[in-house]
Design an enzyme around this catalytic site. Structure first.
Site, PDB file in Angstrom:
ATOM      1  N   SER A 142      25.437  23.999   3.243  1.00 32.90           N
ATOM      2  CA  SER A 142      26.373  24.347   2.265  1.00 32.90           C
ATOM      3  C   SER A 142      27.176  25.307   3.181  1.00 32.90           C
ATOM      4  CB  SER A 142      25.876  25.028   1.063  1.00 32.90           C
ATOM      5  OG  SER A 142      26.831  25.673   0.146  1.00 32.90           O
ATOM      6  N   TYR A 155      19.692  30.333  -3.270  1.00 30.24           N
ATOM      7  CA  TYR A 155      20.630  29.338  -2.829  1.00 30.24           C
ATOM      8  C   TYR A 155      21.079  29.788  -1.501  1.00 30.24           C
ATOM      9  CZ  TYR A 155      23.753  25.345  -2.577  1.00 30.24           C
ATOM     10  OH  TYR A 155      24.324  24.105  -1.927  1.00 30.24           O
TER      11      TYR A 155
END
Length: 264
Positions: A142, A155
């Site tokens: 990401s 995350y």
């Protein structure tokens, strides 16, 4: 390495994972598909893979049930005939400030996004080494591999960790002809962002230089390239696919209501 024949794509029941599985199939690669809960989505992915002319196999994969769940990589490799490409795409997240988060939530995200990717990579790499044909490991991270976001502590930690793991594996596996890279998407129109089947060109994003979210196929195209012989000298890299979001900062880019930033 010769053109890869077999791939395992985790989390390929929808979104980016599905697009990757279909893109690889279009290049003549047989694909192992995994899903967590959406068995119907996995069946749809399998249908598209077969329509593209490739073989496929499907397994359920629960990356909170570790280390045993990673055996699915071996099961898929056995059914397909091997594994030349592993794409670690299965992932989850949370939306809660760190001080409000319980340990179970923290561990659940780390388990899926980092521990699971490590164990799947380990199993796939052992298979690749035994086969002696080299291979490709591609980790879907990401923009938060590189940049933080409020409310996404586990995350961000997992994706940053996966980025570092990518680099270590690139060093350690290079002698076997295995390349290891990460692909770091920004906002992509997928079920995870609540934008399934949305044309990203209809979704303005004033704080993103290209002015819109991305499409899962745009991420899949980069992954498909990394799986080809053309990418054989690329390893240890993180390729950001975010429309320029990270140039603006992912926190601020989503708060902009106009494009005055373009002016001098």
């Amino acid at each position: 390495m010769n053109a890869p024949l077999y791939a395992v794509v985790t989390g390929s029941d929808s979104g980016i994972g599905k697009a990757i599985a279909v893109a690889l199939a279009g290049g003549g690669v047989d694909v192992g598909i995994t899903y967590h809960q959406d068995s119907a989505g996995a069946i749809r992915t399998a249908e598209e893979v077969r329509q593209a002319g490739a073989r496929c196999a499907v397994r359920q994969l629960d990356l909170t049930d570790l280390p045993g769940a990673a055996a699915v990589v071996d099961e898929l490799a056995d059914e397909l005939g091997g594994v030349d490409v592993l794409v670690n795409c299965a992932g989850t997240g949370s939306s809660e400030k760190a001080l409000d988060m319980d340990y179970a939530t923290w561990r659940s995200v780390l388990s899926v996004d980092l521990d699971g990717a490590f164990l799947c990579a380990q199993r796939a790499a052992r298979r690749m080494i035994a086969a002696g044909r080299g291979g490709r490991i591609i980790n879907i991270t990401s923009v938060h591999e590189h940049l933080p976001r409020v409310g996404a502590a586990p995350y961000c930690a997992a994706k940053a960790g996966l980025g570092a793991l990518t680099q270590v594996l690139a060093l350690e596996l290079s002698e076997h002809g295995i390349t290891v890279n990460s692909v770091a998407p920004g906002e992509i129109s997928t079920p995870m962002t609540g934008q399934e089947d949305v044309d990203p060109h209809t979704e303005p994003r004033h704080g993103v230089p290209l002015g819109r979210p991305g499409h899962a196929k745009e991420v899949a195209a980069v992954v498909a390239f990394l799986a080809t012989p053309a990418a054989s000298y690329l390893t240890g890299a993180s390729i950001v696919v975010d429309g320029g979001m990270s140039l603006m900062g992912p926190q601020a880019s989503q708060l902009m209501t106009d494009e005055k930033w373009r002016q001098i």
